[in-house]
Write a protein that holds these residues in place. Structure first.
Motif, PDB file in Angstrom:
ATOM      1  N   LYS A 109       5.995  -2.718 -16.476  1.00  0.00           N
ATOM      2  CA  LYS A 109       5.641  -2.857 -17.846  1.00  0.00           C
ATOM      3  C   LYS A 109       6.395  -2.210 -18.973  1.00  0.00           C
ATOM      4  O   LYS A 109       7.026  -2.695 -20.159  1.00  0.00           O
ATOM      5  CB  LYS A 109       4.027  -2.464 -18.323  1.00  0.00           C
ATOM      6  CG  LYS A 109       3.100  -3.417 -17.350  1.00  0.00           C
ATOM      7  CD  LYS A 109       1.956  -2.889 -17.442  1.00  0.00           C
ATOM      8  CE  LYS A 109       0.672  -3.796 -16.694  1.00  0.00           C
ATOM      9  NZ  LYS A 109      -0.943  -3.226 -16.878  1.00  0.00           N
ATOM     10  N   VAL A 155       1.412   0.949  -5.672  1.00  0.00           N
ATOM     11  CA  VAL A 155       1.423  -0.301  -6.453  1.00  0.00           C
ATOM     12  C   VAL A 155       1.236  -0.183  -7.979  1.00  0.00           C
ATOM     13  O   VAL A 155       2.062  -0.676  -8.727  1.00  0.00           O
ATOM     14  CB  VAL A 155       0.438  -0.973  -5.525  1.00  0.00           C
ATOM     15  CG1 VAL A 155       0.318  -2.410  -6.519  1.00  0.00           C
ATOM     16  CG2 VAL A 155       0.753  -1.147  -4.203  1.00  0.00           C
ATOM     17  N   GLN A 156       0.350   0.688  -8.444  1.00  0.00           N
ATOM     18  CA  GLN A 156      -0.029   0.723  -9.637  1.00  0.00           C
ATOM     19  C   GLN A 156       1.139   1.513 -10.482  1.00  0.00           C
ATOM     20  O   GLN A 156       1.284   1.129 -11.553  1.00  0.00           O
ATOM     21  CB  GLN A 156      -1.204   1.692  -9.977  1.00  0.00           C
ATOM     22  CG  GLN A 156      -1.903   1.613 -11.388  1.00  0.00           C
ATOM     23  CD  GLN A 156      -2.090   0.226 -12.017  1.00  0.00           C
ATOM     24  OE1 GLN A 156      -2.518  -0.541 -11.231  1.00  0.00           O
ATOM     25  NE2 GLN A 156      -1.450  -0.016 -13.036  1.00  0.00           N
ATOM     26  N   ARG A 157       1.745   2.470  -9.720  1.00  0.00           N
ATOM     27  CA  ARG A 157       2.868   3.163 -10.528  1.00  0.00           C
ATOM     28  C   ARG A 157       4.198   1.881 -10.773  1.00  0.00           C
ATOM     29  O   ARG A 157       4.663   2.066 -11.804  1.00  0.00           O
ATOM     30  CB  ARG A 157       3.441   4.335  -9.687  1.00  0.00           C
ATOM     31  CG  ARG A 157       2.449   5.457  -9.893  1.00  0.00           C
ATOM     32  CD  ARG A 157       2.744   6.504  -8.544  1.00  0.00           C
ATOM     33  NE  ARG A 157       3.883   6.824  -8.747  1.00  0.00           N
ATOM     34  CZ  ARG A 157       4.486   7.562  -7.525  1.00  0.00           C
ATOM     35  NH1 ARG A 157       3.631   7.883  -6.533  1.00  0.00           N
ATOM     36  NH2 ARG A 157       5.859   7.880  -7.583  1.00  0.00           N
ATOM     37  N   ARG A 184       3.989  -0.958 -11.102  1.00  0.00           N
ATOM     38  CA  ARG A 184       3.265  -2.092 -12.171  1.00  0.00           C
ATOM     39  C   ARG A 184       3.653  -1.447 -13.509  1.00  0.00           C
ATOM     40  O   ARG A 184       4.119  -1.892 -14.374  1.00  0.00           O
ATOM     41  CB  ARG A 184       1.834  -2.345 -12.158  1.00  0.00           C
ATOM     42  CG  ARG A 184       1.590  -3.532 -10.770  1.00  0.00           C
ATOM     43  CD  ARG A 184       0.114  -3.399 -10.567  1.00  0.00           C
ATOM     44  NE  ARG A 184      -0.242  -4.458  -9.526  1.00  0.00           N
ATOM     45  CZ  ARG A 184      -1.487  -4.452  -9.033  1.00  0.00           C
ATOM     46  NH1 ARG A 184      -2.430  -3.754  -9.608  1.00  0.00           N
ATOM     47  NH2 ARG A 184      -1.537  -5.236  -7.951  1.00  0.00           N
ATOM     48  N   ASP A 185       3.254  -0.154 -13.645  1.00  0.00           N
ATOM     49  CA  ASP A 185       3.377   0.422 -14.845  1.00  0.00           C
ATOM     50  C   ASP A 185       4.869   0.717 -15.318  1.00  0.00           C
ATOM     51  O   ASP A 185       5.113   0.426 -16.430  1.00  0.00           O
ATOM     52  CB  ASP A 185       2.470   1.875 -14.776  1.00  0.00           C
ATOM     53  CG  ASP A 185       1.092   1.804 -14.638  1.00  0.00           C
ATOM     54  OD1 ASP A 185       0.709   0.941 -14.989  1.00  0.00           O
ATOM     55  OD2 ASP A 185       0.743   3.070 -14.192  1.00  0.00           O
ATOM     56  N   GLU A 236      -2.472   1.910  -3.011  1.00  0.00           N
ATOM     57  CA  GLU A 236      -2.732   1.355  -4.133  1.00  0.00           C
ATOM     58  C   GLU A 236      -2.139   2.272  -5.320  1.00  0.00           C
ATOM     59  O   GLU A 236      -1.762   1.726  -6.293  1.00  0.00           O
ATOM     60  CB  GLU A 236      -4.147   1.358  -4.303  1.00  0.00           C
ATOM     61  CG  GLU A 236      -4.779   0.622  -5.698  1.00  0.00           C
ATOM     62  CD  GLU A 236      -3.989  -1.035  -5.809  1.00  0.00           C
ATOM     63  OE1 GLU A 236      -3.541  -1.408  -6.997  1.00  0.00           O
ATOM     64  OE2 GLU A 236      -3.882  -1.764  -4.840  1.00  0.00           O
ATOM     65  N   PRO A 237      -2.134   3.416  -5.119  1.00  0.00           N
ATOM     66  CA  PRO A 237      -1.954   4.221  -6.442  1.00  0.00           C
ATOM     67  C   PRO A 237      -0.254   3.981  -6.553  1.00  0.00           C
ATOM     68  O   PRO A 237       0.360   3.871  -7.768  1.00  0.00           O
ATOM     69  CB  PRO A 237      -1.887   5.861  -6.181  1.00  0.00           C
ATOM     70  CG  PRO A 237      -2.986   5.599  -5.170  1.00  0.00           C
ATOM     71  CD  PRO A 237      -2.982   4.397  -4.242  1.00  0.00           C
ATOM     72  N   SER A 277       0.885  -1.061  -0.053  1.00  0.00           N
ATOM     73  CA  SER A 277      -0.069   0.211  -0.054  1.00  0.00           C
ATOM     74  C   SER A 277       0.791   1.166   0.026  1.00  0.00           C
ATOM     75  O   SER A 277       2.128   1.040   0.376  1.00  0.00           O
ATOM     76  CB  SER A 277      -1.043   0.067   1.392  1.00  0.00           C
ATOM     77  OG  SER A 277      -0.037   0.075   2.327  1.00  0.00           O
TER      78      SER A 277
END
Length: 305
Positions: A299, A291-293, A295-296, A288-289, A286
């Motif tokens: 990628k 976590v997403q960054r 992941r991005d 979540e934002p 945590s």
């Protein structure tokens, strides 16, 4: 002949730090245009040389630039010194004398193994820079203590290169990155300069009076970061040493046989890179934002290979 002249120009700049194109042209019997062409080639090769036009201008070499360690073998040093000594017996040239002294000092330095001065050794440079950063830091530290103005070539984050004169007031080390807090004559205000973005630094020989400033004026958050993030991580045993050194052992705890870490971190451009450098054994739980960054970014990295 060309490379002999370029070598001569380099040694002349190392000895004097500033000369005119006309002086070099007369010294080596070539045109001023040829001197500028040689300077361009040396700059492309990585020698930090600046050319400043005008009455007070000239050709400068960064005061932080020295001959790289290991440039000569012991035998090559001896032969070079012998040749310069023979040449100086005939010419009695001040520049050659200064070069001889510099080479002698350099040889003595390289014969010594790394040693500590005082009780603390701090290396804020990058891997493999062969002490270039230490030379730069030494020049700026001395100028800060002696209140001497510096002329720098600076590359900002956008890649723009500017030349400016600064009045260095304070050296700052934060998160293993060195900065100098200085009054910038170009912008007419105090600025924070990252040493790693300085391409060259030249001592002007001009003194300055210190200007008043407060610690909170420095655009680095020493107590509280404007953009902070309260993060929680899961840590594998093999990743534990890295996390303890980064976040501190007090922010790492064990729960039901697993390791976790919680910390309030500066939410800047370096955070994602630091997280990824920990490897697969370090997982963001945590917020979540964040976590997403991560992941991005993964990628993007994956698409590059």
């Amino acid at each position: 002949m060309k490379f002999q002249i370029m070598t001569g120009i380099l040694f002349t700049l190392l000895a004097r730090r500033k000369v005119s194109a006309g002086y070099l042209a007369g010294k080596y019997g070539v045109s001023v245009r040829s001197i500028y062409r040689y300077i361009d080639e040396m700059t492309v090769a990585g020698v930090p040389i600046d050319v400043v036009r005008g009455a007070q201008g000239g050709i400068f070499i960064s005061d932080a630039f020295t001959l790289p360690k290991g440039l000569f073998t012991k035998e090559e040093y001896q032969k070079t010194l012998e040749s310069l000594l023979i040449m100086n017996e005939q010419l009695h040239d001040e520049t050659i004398s200064e070069v001889i002294e510099k080479l002698k000092r350099r040889e003595k330095t390289e014969e010594r193994s790394a040693e500590l001065s005082g009780n603390i050794l701090v290396d804020g440079g990058t891997w493999g820079d062969e002490r270039k950063f230490s030379d730069l830091l030494s020049v700026i530290s001395h100028a800060t203590e002696e209140r001497e103005q510096l002329y720098i070539e600076y590359v900002d984050r956008g890649g723009e290169c500017t030349h400016r004169t600064i009045l260095p007031h304070l050296l700052v080390l934060k998160q293993n990155i060195w900065y100098v807090y200085a009054y910038c004559k170009l912008r007419e205000e105090f600025r924070l300069f990252k040493l790693g973005r300085m391409r060259s630094v030249i001592k002007t020989g001009e003194a300055f009076e210190r200007l008043p400033f407060k610690r909170e004026d420095i655009p680095l958050s020493f107590w509280k970061t404007e953009n902070e993030i309260d993060a929680k991580f899961k840590v594998s045993p093999e990743c534990l040493p890295f996390v303890e050194e980064w976040l501190g052992v007090s922010n790492v705890y064990e729960q039901e046989g697993e390791y976790f870490a919680e910390a309030i971190l500066p939410d800047d451009e370096a955070l994602i890179g630091k997280i990824l450098s920990a490897g697969a054994g370090f997982k963001v739980l945590s917020p979540e934002p964040l976590v997403q960054r991560v992941r991005d970014e993964i990628k993007k990295l994956s698409a590059s290979y």
